[in-house]
Enzyme design. Sequence first.
Site, PDB file in Angstrom:
ATOM      1  N   ASP A 258       1.107  -3.718 -12.673  1.00 12.88           N
ATOM      2  CA  ASP A 258      -0.294  -3.278 -12.682  1.00 12.88           C
ATOM      3  C   ASP A 258      -1.062  -4.055 -12.016  1.00 12.88           C
ATOM      4  OD1 ASP A 258      -2.305  -1.634 -13.510  1.00 12.88           O
ATOM      5  OD2 ASP A 258      -1.609  -1.776 -15.414  1.00 12.88           O
TER       6      ASP A 258
ATOM      7  N   TYR B 206       4.295  -0.679 -21.639  1.00 10.99           N
ATOM      8  CA  TYR B 206       3.454   0.443 -21.919  1.00 10.99           C
ATOM      9  C   TYR B 206       4.183   1.642 -22.562  1.00 10.99           C
ATOM     10  CZ  TYR B 206       0.595  -2.027 -18.279  1.00 10.99           C
ATOM     11  OH  TYR B 206      -0.393  -2.534 -17.619  1.00 10.99           O
TER      12      TYR B 206
ATOM     13  N   ASP C 125      -3.069  -4.792  -8.395  1.00  9.73           N
ATOM     14  CA  ASP C 125      -4.605  -4.752  -7.996  1.00  9.73           C
ATOM     15  C   ASP C 125      -5.229  -6.100  -7.271  1.00  9.73           C
ATOM     16  OD1 ASP C 125      -5.019  -2.372  -9.172  1.00  9.73           O
ATOM     17  OD2 ASP C 125      -6.645  -2.614 -10.328  1.00  9.73           O
TER      18      ASP C 125
ATOM     19  N   ASP D 178       3.034 -16.073 -13.579  1.00  9.85           N
ATOM     20  CA  ASP D 178       1.564 -17.040 -13.304  1.00  9.85           C
ATOM     21  C   ASP D 178       1.916 -17.524 -11.854  1.00  9.85           C
ATOM     22  OD1 ASP D 178       4.015 -18.011 -14.292  1.00  9.85           O
ATOM     23  OD2 ASP D 178       3.149 -19.332 -15.910  1.00  9.85           O
TER      24      ASP D 178
ATOM     25  N   LYS E  54       9.117 -13.089 -15.996  1.00  8.84           N
ATOM     26  CA  LYS E  54       8.568 -14.145 -17.059  1.00  8.84           C
ATOM     27  C   LYS E  54       9.627 -14.631 -18.032  1.00  8.84           C
ATOM     28  CE  LYS E  54       5.111 -16.808 -18.824  1.00  8.84           C
ATOM     29  NZ  LYS E  54       4.299 -17.733 -18.048  1.00  8.84           N
TER      30      LYS E  54
END
Length: 358
Positions: free
Chosen positions: A246, A135, A250, A222, A190
């Site tokens: 992020d 980001y 959620d 994952d 990752k």
Amino acid sequence: MNIAILPGDGIGPEIVAEAVRVLDVLELPFNTDSALVGGAAYEAHGHPLPQATLKLAQDADAVLFGAVGDWKFDTLERSLRPEQAILGLRKHLQLFANFRPAICYPQLTHASSLKPELIGGLDILIVRELTGDIYFGQPRGRRESPDGAFKGHPEAFDTMRYSRPEIERIAHVAFQAARKRSKRVTSVDKANVLETFQFWRDVMTEVHAEYPDIELDHMYVDNAAMQLVKAPKKFDVLVTGNMFGDILSDEAAMLTGSIGMLPSASLNSENRGLYEPSHGSAPDIAGKNIANPLATILSLAMMLRFSLNQAEAALRVEAAVVKVLEAGLRTADIWSEGTQRVGTREMGSAVVAALKAA
Ligand code: NAD
């Protein structure tokens, strides 16, 4: 101590008003001052984070934030959109650690899409790094045309990066949080594909050497996304980067049934912080007295605990919320057969009454 109140847009003013009523009833020696932020600030002052609002937040020990955003601002250039206010506050207040607890209250077990035995008693903490990752990486290949369209462009790119100090400080935050819980941290990365996250894994492992009492395991993102819906209770503290955090926070939020129940805290290195519900400004239900104010009230409890040194008051607020749920009161998002549907204001009043009665 000073608290800055920034209600924002949409349901923000409604839910923050209820949290402020709860704060008032605690009768603690805090000064509060409020200011416009987001779309409301843009409409009044031409900028989503006016200087006066930023100064109020910078001078405060803690910020209680509602939410920002409305579809009607979607055509503004990006730097003037309401959501820039939250990014600006994170940057200027140097908020690097986002805490998102995902707790399933026994009274709301049925509200989850998972089976009760998988979700009942869930209590996990997601620690998301807020200042690095894709980001904020440079360079960015994002070319913004006035209408936001990429038509005809051959490519777009963003760059993922993390610095050692950024990973080290979030690692310390996660290990220290785990010390107050069940002493287990899962670091999500990752590393099998991305250099940035191999680096993340290596630095996490180095910092872990300073915390021999804490168990650390590493998991690919994952797999973490899968495990969160398969067996969420196997996690305790989960620490991850900005983008994975992020998404996973959620996902974890929805496991508990309603995003209207989940608080969050974003802290800097001095434990000053911004406290806000995990959800957005919900323009679809704004002004209807149906939004759930409990995530904001629980964010206030986090503020009392983390920034204002009032752990006992935080416990009182959390206990009042449980009492109200036990009494069967529900806003529309958590309502089910056999419970009593109430509005935003009535839910706030019930928490206030429970606090007074305790
Ligand atoms: P949202 O979280 O605002 O709403 C998603 C859904 O959840 C909607 O159906 C909404 O009605 C419902 N909901 C949210 N909070 C609720 C509550 N307290 N009680 C009951 N129901 C609730 O997400 P969205 O619709 O994707 O975004 C709306 C606006 O919010 C956008 O402008 C977005 O940019 C902004 N947003 C702001 C923040 C923030 O201020 N930190 C975070 C996320 C989204």
